[in-house]
Enzyme design. Structure first.
Site, PDB file in Angstrom:
ATOM      1  N   GLY A 187       0.832  -1.202   0.000  1.00 27.22           N
ATOM      2  CA  GLY A 187       0.000   0.000   0.000  1.00 27.22           C
ATOM      3  C   GLY A 187       0.858   1.240   0.000  1.00 27.22           C
ATOM      4  O   GLY A 187       2.010   1.209   0.421  1.00 27.22           O
ATOM      5  N   GLY A 231       0.135   9.200   1.085  1.00 31.10           N
ATOM      6  CA  GLY A 231       0.780  10.470   0.807  1.00 31.10           C
ATOM      7  C   GLY A 231       2.191  10.570   1.343  1.00 31.10           C
ATOM      8  O   GLY A 231       3.086  11.119   0.697  1.00 31.10           O
ATOM      9  N   VAL A 241       3.865   1.083   2.410  1.00 29.08           N
ATOM     10  CA  VAL A 241       3.858   0.018   3.406  1.00 29.08           C
ATOM     11  C   VAL A 241       4.285  -1.299   2.762  1.00 29.08           C
ATOM     12  O   VAL A 241       3.834  -1.624   1.666  1.00 29.08           O
ATOM     13  CB  VAL A 241       2.460  -0.144   4.019  1.00 29.08           C
ATOM     14  CG1 VAL A 241       2.479  -1.195   5.112  1.00 29.08           C
ATOM     15  CG2 VAL A 241       1.979   1.173   4.572  1.00 29.08           C
ATOM     16  N   LYS A 270       6.295   0.526   7.529  1.00 29.35           N
ATOM     17  CA  LYS A 270       5.875   1.749   6.868  1.00 29.35           C
ATOM     18  C   LYS A 270       7.100   2.601   6.600  1.00 29.35           C
ATOM     19  O   LYS A 270       7.724   3.117   7.512  1.00 29.35           O
ATOM     20  CB  LYS A 270       4.871   2.483   7.746  1.00 29.35           C
ATOM     21  CG  LYS A 270       4.387   3.772   7.133  1.00 29.35           C
ATOM     22  CD  LYS A 270       3.363   4.445   8.022  1.00 29.35           C
ATOM     23  CE  LYS A 270       2.013   3.766   7.958  1.00 29.35           C
ATOM     24  NZ  LYS A 270       1.248   4.171   6.782  1.00 29.35           N
ATOM     25  N   ASP A 320      -5.955  11.977  10.434  1.00 30.86           N
ATOM     26  CA  ASP A 320      -6.025  11.411   9.090  1.00 30.86           C
ATOM     27  C   ASP A 320      -6.797  10.104   9.070  1.00 30.86           C
ATOM     28  O   ASP A 320      -6.347   9.111   8.519  1.00 30.86           O
ATOM     29  CB  ASP A 320      -4.606  11.212   8.537  1.00 30.86           C
ATOM     30  CG  ASP A 320      -4.616  10.915   7.042  1.00 30.86           C
ATOM     31  OD1 ASP A 320      -5.665  11.118   6.402  1.00 30.86           O
ATOM     32  OD2 ASP A 320      -3.586  10.461   6.515  1.00 30.86           O
TER      33      ASP A 320
END
Ligand SMILES: *[C@@H]1O[C@H](CO)[C@@H](O)[C@H](O)[C@H]1NC(C)=O
Ligand SMILES: *[C@@H]1O[C@H](CO)[C@@H](O)[C@H](O)[C@H]1NC(C)=O
Ligand SMILES: *[C@@H]1O[C@H](CO)[C@@H](O)[C@H](O)[C@H]1NC(C)=O
Ligand SMILES: *[C@@H]1O[C@H](CO)[C@@H](O)[C@H](O)[C@H]1NC(C)=O
Ligand SMILES: *[C@@H]1O[C@H](CO)[C@@H](O)[C@H](O)[C@H]1NC(C)=O
Ligand SMILES: *[C@@H]1O[C@H](CO)[C@@H](O)[C@H](O)[C@H]1NC(C)=O
Length: 928
Positions: free
Chosen positions: A640, A643, A647, A661, A761
């Site tokens: 994934g 912004g 990951v 990450k 977020d």
């Protein structure tokens, strides 16, 4: 608790024993009757302990019970049980036993069933509030005999049938609220007899026929709301007599005919909203409406010359006349509208120049003049309004250059200039509008090259400059736009190669580079982006591994570009200047073949693994194991991207799987920065909650900075909802559980830790699902982490959220607080319920004053259709989730609940019985 109740009980008995002289035993004692009613309720809330036969005194005395007030004689005068969580009906309510009841307030419960006709035996009532319950059936005509009523609120129930004409015998009535029901039929002309009425709200029903003339008799009327019905016919001229009227709101109906000029006599009007009707003819002279704030006439068939029209008084804040057939020119007097914040005139036939006076509007936030025939130049300083955030001049005949004075509009988010005849180049200073989300300038005659400064627009989602005359190379910096979803550069004269940095644009949904003069190798876009071959059609000489494109002959150009790519990988955002500087250095050194890339991004130490915080791992080993397991962050292992990070899934040497990450941002390795950062990470590793992804540790290294998390098997909610088979397995029970889990996790972050952690977020990308569909919030604290390392304060703020999930107030202020998370939570919850991002729906519901046909939409039509409707047992949970989600996306932060309230609400809804007809629940019932 029991002790407390006893004490209270004794106390109240003692008081009443002081009053024996005034006490007359009434014919019937309401205590036992009320007890029977309480026993009939399925959920009794706090009444369970307070209302018992033990607390009844022999003399008719339940005056000490919760919610009951009595007069000196011991007669009950008020019953206020609002919001007590009551579930049941009024069938057993002892209506006949209250000779002195003045006020009955049962609002905000889950009481259902029809209203028993005996309700009307409460003839002494002045206030009756049954709003926000689940009552259904006809409003009983017997209410006509409650002739002392001043206040009658039956809103937000499921009443159907018609407005009983008998209501008009309530001549003392001041407030009549019937909104948000499903009442049909005509508005009875006899309502004109309610001569004391000041508030009449019939919004969001199924009323037909026309507005009766007799309403003009209600000379005390202040608020008259009729929006979202099926009313037709003209607006009666008699309304001009309502000299006290403040708000007239018949939007979203089928009203026709002219707007009566008599409305111009309503000197006290503040709000006039006639939008979404079939009104025709000219806009009347409203010069006497000296207090008007809001005038919404959009989506009608109004015609006529508006050259003489401008804001009516200096107080006006919003005017929307979009989507009509108005013509003429905009008057220069618009420049005098000191408080005008929003002016929308799109989709009319207005011509002439954009008045230069508009640049004087200090409060201007939104200006929509699109799809008209405006010509001439864009006023030079229009782009410098300090609050301007949404400017749409598209689809006109504007010519000349795009003004280059952009310096001051840091608020600008939406700029639409497409479909005009604009010439000249794209201003470089546009790169300072760092909040831009949409920038569309296609179909003009722009020349010159694309300024590299556009690569600074961190938040941009849509960039289109197609169908222009742009030349030169595509700037490498565009690869920095990691949030970009739509990129359209087609039909220009762009040459050179497609920058390899383009494979960093991992959010792309659509890209079009066709019909240019591009050549060289097409970069390796991540395969999940699904880019079509058409994106590259009609160019000069593109080659590469992209399916359908011929492979490249030589590899020299290729090798050079790969180097650039590696460099770009390190400092993606926040440090663009550094990138540029480094680039220049790289180019120079690269040519000399002297310096290896990894020495560039960081100035400081190049120790193999600089471990900051991990729990039980040996830092260096962990680092090596992660690098090995992901083959040096090979994209094959990437699961994934977002912004600020990508990951990867990594299996470490202990055999465990973790999610890694990798941060795109560049971290300053000065000591102070690192220490703050370490402290933050440490605090975050201590957070333990079953609905929050565990942060295991963090590594920083000259080449990579990454956070290590526990691995959650099913990945993100967004992914799951995007595949039909997965979504079909994600049944209502699981969905409700995911929403509650999410709420609990957020509750913990906001209210459970010593100092609240604001996520900033929340999006469906950041909610992960475990093997049994447990929900986990990920990425908490990222915003804080990222800002703790970034000394240049302004760029830190750009991390504050994902477009489409950000609370609307963030358009005006960057102060993110808990209520912003609550908003994002609401959006994600709606996404879970509807199966997709509820974009338009939320915008409609949360628009400043948006009435809309969405109210009439049935809940069952809104829910994800890939599943069967929820079973009987789950209906209350689904309704509760929907209700809460809608309350979370309210525009005003202060009217949203806190996460704590959300969690408590979920708790109290558990096991609620179903008393509503699921098939009839409409969205209007959730609307505030
Ligand atoms: C209500 O009170 C009764 C005793 O009066 C008790 O048995 C029952 O558990 C209570 N119910 C709830 C939900 O508290
Ligand atoms: C009924 O009670 C609720 C909650 O206290 C309150 O908001 C509402 O105004 C009350 N209704 C009337 C008519 O007083
Ligand atoms: C209740 O109201 C009905 C009709 O409004 C009336 O016929 C009846 O006599 C009333 N009952 C009492 C006990 O007042
Ligand atoms: C509204 O009323 C019409 C009849 O006038 C009926 O056909 C329609 O079903 C009603 N709509 C709803 C949502 O009840
Ligand atoms: C505005 O008010 C003045 C004074 O009452 C009146 O003479 C005039 O006709 C009104 N204008 C309109 C357009 O109603
Ligand atoms: C931004 O662009 C997208 C895609 O074209 C569009 O759907 C959206 O409505 C635009 N937003 C605004 C506020 O113009």
């Amino acid at each position: 608790m029991a002790k407390l109740a006893c004490f209270f009980m004794l106390f109240s008995v003692a008081i009443s024993s002081f009053l024996p002289l005034f006490h007359f035993v009434t014919a019937s004692d309401p205590g036992p009757g009320l007890l029977m009613w309480k026993d009939s309720l399925e959920i009794k809330g706090p009444l369970n302990d307070s209302w018992t036969s033990n607390t009844l005194s022999p003399r008719n005395n339940c005056c000490g019970w919760i919610g009951i007030s009595c007069d000196l004689k011991g007669d009950i005068t008020r019953i206020h049980l609002s919001g007590m969580g009551l579930v049941g009906s009024l069938v057993d309510f002892p209506f006949l036993q209250f000779p002195s009841l003045v006020s009955l307030n049962l609002s905000l419960n889950s009481l259902g069933g029809i209203l028993p006709p005996h309700l009307a035996n409460l003839t002494t009532l002045t206030t009756l509030d049954l709003s926000r319950n689940n009552f259904f059936g006809q409003v009983p005509s017997s209410v006509g005999s409650m002739n002392k009523l001043l206040f009658l609120d039956l809103s937000r129930n499921y009443f159907s049938g018609v407005i009983p004409p008998e209501i008009s015998t309530l001549v003392n009535l001041e407030t009549l609220f019937l909104h948000s029901n499903n009442i049909g039929g005509f508005i009875p002309a006899s309502l004109g007899n309610l001569s004391s009425l000041s508030d009449l709200d019939l919004t969001n029903n199924n009323l037909t026929g026309s507005i009766p003339d007799t309403i003009g008799n209600l000379k005390y009327l202040r608020d008259f709301d009729l929006a979202v019905n099926r009313l037709s016919g003209p607006i009666p001229t008699s309304l001009g007599n309502l000299s006290r009227l403040i708000c007239f709101f018949p939007a979203v109906n089928y009203l026709s005919g002219y707007i009566p000029s008599e409305l111009g006599k309503l000197r006290n009007l503040l709000f006039l909203e006639l939008s979404y009707n079939n009104l025709s003819g000219p806009v009347p002279q409203f010069t006497n409406l000296t207090y008007l704030r809001r005038l919404h006439l959009h989506d009608n068939q109004l015609s006529g010359d508006i050259s003489g029209f401008s804001c009516l008084n200096p107080q006006v804040e919003t005017i929307d006349m979009s989507n009509n057939q108005l013509y003429g020119e905009l008057s220069s007097r618009w420049g005098q509208c000191k408080n005008l914040a929003s002016l929308k005139m799109s989709r009319n036939r207005i011509s002439g120049k954009i008045p230069t006076g508009l640049v004087e509007l200090a409060q201007l936030r939104q200006l929509h003049l699109s799809s008209n025939s405006f010509e001439g130049e864009i006023p030079k300083q229009l782009m410098m309004r300090p609050y301007l955030f949404d400017l749409d001049l598209s689809n006109n005949n504007l010519s000349g250059n795009i003004p280059h004075d952009f310096g001051m509009i840091s608020e600008l988010r939406f700029l639409r200039l497409e479909k005009n005849h604009l010439t000249g180049s794209i201003p470089k200073l546009i790169g300072t509008c760092w909040k831009l989300v949409n920038l569309t300038m296609g179909n003009n005659r722009l020349t010159g090259s694309i300024p590299p400064e556009i690569g600074n627009l961190n938040s941009i989602r849509v960039l289109s400059v197609d169908h222009n005359l742009l030349t030169g190379e595509i700037p490498l910096e565009l690869g920095n736009l990691v949030s970009l979803e739509i990129l359209d550069l087609s039909y220009n004269g762009l040459c050179g190669s497609i920058p390899f940095s383009f494979n960093m644009m991992t959010s792309l949904v659509s890209i079009d580079l066709s019909s240019n003069r591009l050549e060289g190798e097409v970069p390796d876009f991540p395969s999940y982006l699904n880019i079509s071959l058409d994106a590259f059609a009609n160019n000069k000489d593109l080659c590469g591994t992209f399916p359908g494109i011929s492979s490249c002959k030589t590899s020299t150009a290729h090798a050079k570009n790969k180097n650039l790519l590696l460099l770009i990988l390190l400092p993606v955002s926040g440090a663009t200047i550094l990138v540029l500087a480094a680039l220049v250095i790289l180019m120079i050194y690269n040519r000399l073949g002297k310096i290896r890339i990894h020495n560039l991004g960081h100035e400081a130490e190049v120790t193999p693994a600089n471990l900051l915080s991990t729990l039980n791992f040996d830092g260096k080993k962990l680092y090596e194991s992660i690098i090995q397991s992901t083959k040096g962050f090979n994209s094959v292992y990437c699961i994934g991207t977002g912004g600020t990070s990508s990951v990867y899934k990594a299996e470490i040497s202990t055999g465990e799987t973790v999610a890694v990450k990798k941060l795109n941002a560049l971290y300053e390795s000065n000591d102070v920065g690192l220490k703050t950062f370490a402290r933050e990470v440490h605090a975050l590793t201590e957070i333990r909650h079953k609905n929050i992804v565990k942060l295991l540790g963090f590594c920083t290294h000259s080449q990579h900075s990454f956070l290590v998390y526990e691995y959650i098997t099913r990945g993100s909610l967004r992914n799951l909802l995007s595949t039909d088979e997965e979504a079909a397995r994600f049944d209502w029970q699981k969905r409700v559980d995911v929403i509650t889990g999410m709420a609990n996790g957020l509750c913990y972050l906001h209210h459970g830790c010593s100092s609240p952690i604001i996520h900033r977020d929340i999006s469906s990308n950041n909610v992960l699902l475990g093997s049994n569909y447990q929900s986990y919030i990920s990425d908490f604290g990222m915003a804080r982490l990222l800002s703790s390392t970034d000394s240049s304060s302004s760029s830190a703020e750009t991390y504050g959220g994902t477009y489409g999930y950000m609370a609307p107030e963030l358009a005006y202020t960057m102060k993110a607080d808990e209520k912003c998370d609550v908003y994002s939570f609401g959006v994600v919850a709606l996404e879970v319920l509807t199966g997709h991002h509820p974009g338009d729906l939320v915008a409609l519901l949360s628009g400043p004053n948006a009435p809309s046909t969405v109210h009439m939409t049935l809940l069952k039509e809104l829910l994800d259709t890939r599943l069967l409707p929820p079973s009987h047992k789950l209906v209350p949970d689904v309704i509760c989730s929907t209700k809460l989600a809608f309350s979370c996306v309210r525009v005003m932060p202060e009217s949203r609940p806190s996460m704590l309230q959300v969690c408590q609400e979920f708790e109290s809804y558990k096991r609620m019985a179903v008393l509503v007809d699921f098939n009839a629940v409409s969205i209007g019932h959730f609307y505030d």
